[in-house]
Design a protein around this motif. Structure first.
Motif, PDB file in Angstrom:
ATOM      1  N   ARG A 109      53.988 108.850  38.966  1.00  0.00           N
ATOM      2  CA  ARG A 109      53.047 109.469  38.132  1.00  0.00           C
ATOM      3  C   ARG A 109      51.613 109.598  38.798  1.00  0.00           C
ATOM      4  O   ARG A 109      51.353 108.990  39.676  1.00  0.00           O
ATOM      5  CB  ARG A 109      52.886 108.917  36.847  1.00  0.00           C
ATOM      6  CG  ARG A 109      52.247 107.532  36.882  1.00  0.00           C
ATOM      7  CD  ARG A 109      51.904 106.855  35.507  1.00  0.00           C
ATOM      8  NE  ARG A 109      51.412 105.813  35.295  1.00  0.00           N
ATOM      9  CZ  ARG A 109      50.232 105.159  35.587  1.00  0.00           C
ATOM     10  NH1 ARG A 109      49.075 106.139  35.904  1.00  0.00           N
ATOM     11  NH2 ARG A 109      49.614 104.065  35.552  1.00  0.00           N
ATOM     12  N   ILE A 110      50.762 110.516  38.440  1.00  0.00           N
ATOM     13  CA  ILE A 110      49.299 110.683  38.879  1.00  0.00           C
ATOM     14  C   ILE A 110      48.534 109.684  38.518  1.00  0.00           C
ATOM     15  O   ILE A 110      48.586 108.912  37.228  1.00  0.00           O
ATOM     16  CB  ILE A 110      48.713 111.938  38.213  1.00  0.00           C
ATOM     17  CG1 ILE A 110      47.486 112.381  39.178  1.00  0.00           C
ATOM     18  CG2 ILE A 110      48.435 111.827  36.632  1.00  0.00           C
ATOM     19  CD1 ILE A 110      47.545 112.709  40.413  1.00  0.00           C
ATOM     20  N   ALA A 111      47.816 108.830  39.418  1.00  0.00           N
ATOM     21  CA  ALA A 111      46.997 107.698  38.954  1.00  0.00           C
ATOM     22  C   ALA A 111      45.730 108.225  38.154  1.00  0.00           C
ATOM     23  O   ALA A 111      45.242 109.463  38.044  1.00  0.00           O
ATOM     24  CB  ALA A 111      46.478 107.193  40.291  1.00  0.00           C
ATOM     25  N   GLU A 112      45.539 107.295  37.427  1.00  0.00           N
ATOM     26  CA  GLU A 112      44.341 107.218  36.465  1.00  0.00           C
ATOM     27  C   GLU A 112      42.889 107.168  37.328  1.00  0.00           C
ATOM     28  O   GLU A 112      42.955 106.252  38.616  1.00  0.00           O
ATOM     29  CB  GLU A 112      44.142 106.388  35.378  1.00  0.00           C
ATOM     30  CG  GLU A 112      45.181 106.579  34.486  1.00  0.00           C
ATOM     31  CD  GLU A 112      45.467 105.709  33.188  1.00  0.00           C
ATOM     32  OE1 GLU A 112      44.454 104.746  33.277  1.00  0.00           O
ATOM     33  OE2 GLU A 112      46.076 105.793  32.582  1.00  0.00           O
ATOM     34  N   PRO A 113      41.954 107.507  36.959  1.00  0.00           N
ATOM     35  CA  PRO A 113      40.530 107.114  37.917  1.00  0.00           C
ATOM     36  C   PRO A 113      40.357 105.782  38.109  1.00  0.00           C
ATOM     37  O   PRO A 113      40.469 104.814  37.052  1.00  0.00           O
ATOM     38  CB  PRO A 113      39.409 107.667  36.973  1.00  0.00           C
ATOM     39  CG  PRO A 113      40.213 108.811  36.262  1.00  0.00           C
ATOM     40  CD  PRO A 113      41.450 108.420  35.972  1.00  0.00           C
ATOM     41  N   GLY A 114      40.189 105.290  39.383  1.00  0.00           N
ATOM     42  CA  GLY A 114      40.039 103.738  39.800  1.00  0.00           C
ATOM     43  C   GLY A 114      41.247 102.925  39.628  1.00  0.00           C
ATOM     44  O   GLY A 114      41.084 101.866  39.707  1.00  0.00           O
ATOM     45  N   GLU A 115      42.347 103.550  39.427  1.00  0.00           N
ATOM     46  CA  GLU A 115      43.692 102.690  39.071  1.00  0.00           C
ATOM     47  C   GLU A 115      44.179 102.025  40.523  1.00  0.00           C
ATOM     48  O   GLU A 115      44.522 100.823  40.386  1.00  0.00           O
ATOM     49  CB  GLU A 115      44.707 103.567  38.705  1.00  0.00           C
ATOM     50  CG  GLU A 115      46.048 102.762  38.007  1.00  0.00           C
ATOM     51  CD  GLU A 115      46.870 103.477  37.261  1.00  0.00           C
ATOM     52  OE1 GLU A 115      47.902 102.850  36.778  1.00  0.00           O
ATOM     53  OE2 GLU A 115      47.027 104.888  37.246  1.00  0.00           O
ATOM     54  N   ILE A 451      35.124 100.086  32.956  1.00  0.00           N
ATOM     55  CA  ILE A 451      34.528  99.785  34.264  1.00  0.00           C
ATOM     56  C   ILE A 451      35.257 100.660  35.255  1.00  0.00           C
ATOM     57  O   ILE A 451      34.787 101.494  36.044  1.00  0.00           O
ATOM     58  CB  ILE A 451      34.574  98.282  34.610  1.00  0.00           C
ATOM     59  CG1 ILE A 451      33.525  97.555  33.833  1.00  0.00           C
ATOM     60  CG2 ILE A 451      34.363  98.266  36.253  1.00  0.00           C
ATOM     61  CD1 ILE A 451      33.870  95.733  34.207  1.00  0.00           C
ATOM     62  N   PHE A 452      36.570 100.607  35.235  1.00  0.00           N
ATOM     63  CA  PHE A 452      37.384 101.552  36.291  1.00  0.00           C
ATOM     64  C   PHE A 452      37.531 102.650  35.941  1.00  0.00           C
ATOM     65  O   PHE A 452      37.720 103.775  36.831  1.00  0.00           O
ATOM     66  CB  PHE A 452      38.701 100.845  36.296  1.00  0.00           C
ATOM     67  CG  PHE A 452      38.856  99.474  37.124  1.00  0.00           C
ATOM     68  CD1 PHE A 452      38.870  99.510  38.375  1.00  0.00           C
ATOM     69  CD2 PHE A 452      39.045  98.390  36.454  1.00  0.00           C
ATOM     70  CE1 PHE A 452      38.500  98.175  39.074  1.00  0.00           C
ATOM     71  CE2 PHE A 452      39.031  96.918  36.915  1.00  0.00           C
ATOM     72  CZ  PHE A 452      39.016  97.111  38.398  1.00  0.00           C
ATOM     73  N   SER A 453      37.184 103.207  34.729  1.00  0.00           N
ATOM     74  CA  SER A 453      37.073 104.670  34.492  1.00  0.00           C
ATOM     75  C   SER A 453      35.764 105.467  34.974  1.00  0.00           C
ATOM     76  O   SER A 453      36.187 106.644  35.256  1.00  0.00           O
ATOM     77  CB  SER A 453      36.979 104.970  32.845  1.00  0.00           C
ATOM     78  OG  SER A 453      35.697 104.255  32.522  1.00  0.00           O
ATOM     79  N   LEU A 457      38.973 109.452  40.753  1.00  0.00           N
ATOM     80  CA  LEU A 457      40.214 109.828  41.253  1.00  0.00           C
ATOM     81  C   LEU A 457      40.809 109.135  42.613  1.00  0.00           C
ATOM     82  O   LEU A 457      40.136 109.891  43.590  1.00  0.00           O
ATOM     83  CB  LEU A 457      40.815 111.095  40.775  1.00  0.00           C
ATOM     84  CG  LEU A 457      42.142 111.009  40.359  1.00  0.00           C
ATOM     85  CD1 LEU A 457      42.613 110.393  39.117  1.00  0.00           C
ATOM     86  CD2 LEU A 457      42.741 112.657  40.173  1.00  0.00           C
ATOM     87  N   GLY A 458      41.750 108.443  42.864  1.00  0.00           N
ATOM     88  CA  GLY A 458      42.174 108.206  44.102  1.00  0.00           C
ATOM     89  C   GLY A 458      41.736 107.131  44.752  1.00  0.00           C
ATOM     90  O   GLY A 458      41.964 106.608  45.858  1.00  0.00           O
TER      91      GLY A 458
END
Length: 459
Positions: A109-115, A451-453, A457-458
């Motif tokens: 699946r596509i990663a979330e921002p900062g994932e 924090i991670f939001s 992306l990436g």
């Protein structure tokens, strides 16, 4: 921690030599292998190897892209999971076609921002202060800010916080012994021990907080408003500092109609420059809007560069601005020093010291060295601290350090007031937990998500 497999473009979208797609998770290698055609079998390939081949559409066998595929098996990867990085040709179409094929694989699946960084934290590869330093690295506006962020990413701040927490754990253990074995009657010795250790911890916290103001400046830059009446050289100053014609310069008053923003580094000091419209009374509707925006920028500024024309007598609009800027951090720039001086500097004496006045010629680019020194004196006491110093620049970290210090102060005051030692223990434990929140040992999941939001992306 077992998680699903994610993918995202890790390089900036646009034209370039290469683009990189990152895939992380338990199926990263096997799912990528389904699309990759090469002489080597990447499913059994060793970690940290690079393979040349092609991405092929599994539906019709069509070659989609020529790539280099890098394998990094967990835990020896950024996320501590199996990671595959696909280096494609740069450009929007190529990288999107490859990503689309990856996402068609059922388990990706596509990663979330900062994932990716979040997974590195959740998998224990880095702590929260190191994770937050990653975004500081990306957003660095100067070499020095980058160096500070790199030290934090390598764990400089984490090590200091962990040392502090270890000292408090020893203190808590000492208190527990006193509570569990009161018959030994060592309360007085325990109280002295608590006071000594609490003072030592407070002193170390104070050393970290001392760097906070400079660290925040290095991280975010000094918000610097360039103000003055029309046609004194504000836009020319911006262009000279940026070394580029960012602002239109003419002899017509009121040319600048809006606030222009640029980041520069002046002698290692990051400045967020705001070139404002000339502040004056005007009947022009558009210019009046620009003037109002200039006043707003003025309120937000950490530093004001007040530009005056040294080739003209002080104007009434200059005097009005001087009144408005009372009590603000101001550096006066007497522009056009290459021309005969007609401005009586005695009129400035009631508002500014000689140290805060810089004579310069924007046209000839003279006086910039003096401006740098004055800014350094104003914000850094004459010079920047050593590059080896561990700076605290994150507002969350600063707040938690203040909270931990306050808890330790409460513990010391409780001892002085004869409060029972089991109550004192609560304050010490609270300080320990607050320091733990800095590195992520005790932090709410909602805060972690917040924090991670903020990451791109990436990453």
């Amino acid at each position: 921690m077992t998680l699903d497999t994610i993918a995202a473009i890790s390089t900036a979208v646009g034209e370039g030599g290469i683009a990189v797609i990152r895939v992380s998770g338990p199926d990263a290698i096997t799912e990528s292998a389904k699309l990759f055609r090469s002489k080597s079998n990447i499913v059994d390939a060793p970690s940290h190897t690079v393979h040349y081949g092609h991405i092929v559409n599994p539906d019709d066998g069509e070659i989609v892209e020529e790539i280099l595929l890098t394998i990094m098996r967990g835990p020896r990867s950024f996320t501590a999971e199996d990671v595959v990085e696909l280096s494609t040709h740069g450009g929007v179409i190529a990288v999107k076609r490859v990503l689309a094929l990856l996402l068609r694989q059922g388990s990706i699946r596509i990663a979330e921002p900062g994932e990716f960084t979040k997974r590195a934290f959740l998998n224990g590869r880095i702590d929260l202060t190191q994770a937050e330093a990653v975004i500081d690295l990306i957003r660095s506006k100067s070499d020095r800010a980058f160096t500070v962020a790199m030290k934090q990413a390598e764990g400089a701040l984490s090590r200091k916080v962990k040392t502090l927490r270890h000292q408090l754990v020893e203190l808590l253990a000492h208190i527990e012994v006193n509570i569990d074995y009161p018959e030994h009657d060592v309360t007085e010795l325990t109280n002295q021990f608590i006071l000594e250790k609490s003072r030592q911890a407070c002193a170390e916290i104070d050393r970290l907080l001392k760097t906070a103001e400079e660290g925040k400046i290095l991280r975010e830059g000094i918000v610097t408003a360039i103000v003055g009446r029309p046609n004194v050289g504000k836009s020319s100053l911006l262009n000279a500092l940026v070394q580029e014609n960012k602002a239109i310069v003419t002899d017509i008053p009121g040319t600048t109609r809006d606030v222009i923003e640029e980041y520069i580094t002046l002698g290692g000091i990051p400045l967020r420059l705001l070139d404002t419209a000339g502040i004056r009374e005007t009947t022009d509707v558009v210019e009046r809007i620009g003037v109002e925006r200039s006043r707003t920028a003025l309120e937000q500024a950490d530093l004001i560069l007040f530009v005056l024309n040294g080739n003209e007598p002080l104007h009434e609009d200059d005097r009005k601005l001087m009144e408005q800027l009372k009590g603000r951090p101001v550096i006066v720039l007497l522009n056009k020093s290459d021309l005969p001086s007609k401005l009586d500097t005695a009129e400035l004496a009631d508002f500014y010291t000689e140290e805060s006045i810089v004579r310069m010629s924007v046209l000839n680019e003279t006086g910039l060295d003096r401006l740098e020194r004055v800014i350094r004196d104003m914000f850094f006491g004459g010079e920047l601290e050593s590059a080896d110093l561990t700076y605290v620049s994150n507002v969350r970290h600063i707040t938690l350090l203040h909270d931990a210090r306050r808890s330790l102060t409460d513990a010391m005051e409780a001892i002085d007031n004869g409060i029972p030692i089991d109550i004192v223990q609560i304050d010490v434990r609270t300080a320990w937990e607050q320091l733990g929140e800095m590195i992520g040992d005790s932090v709410a999941e909602s805060l972690i998500d917040q924090i991670f939001s903020q990451f791109c992306l990436g990453k």
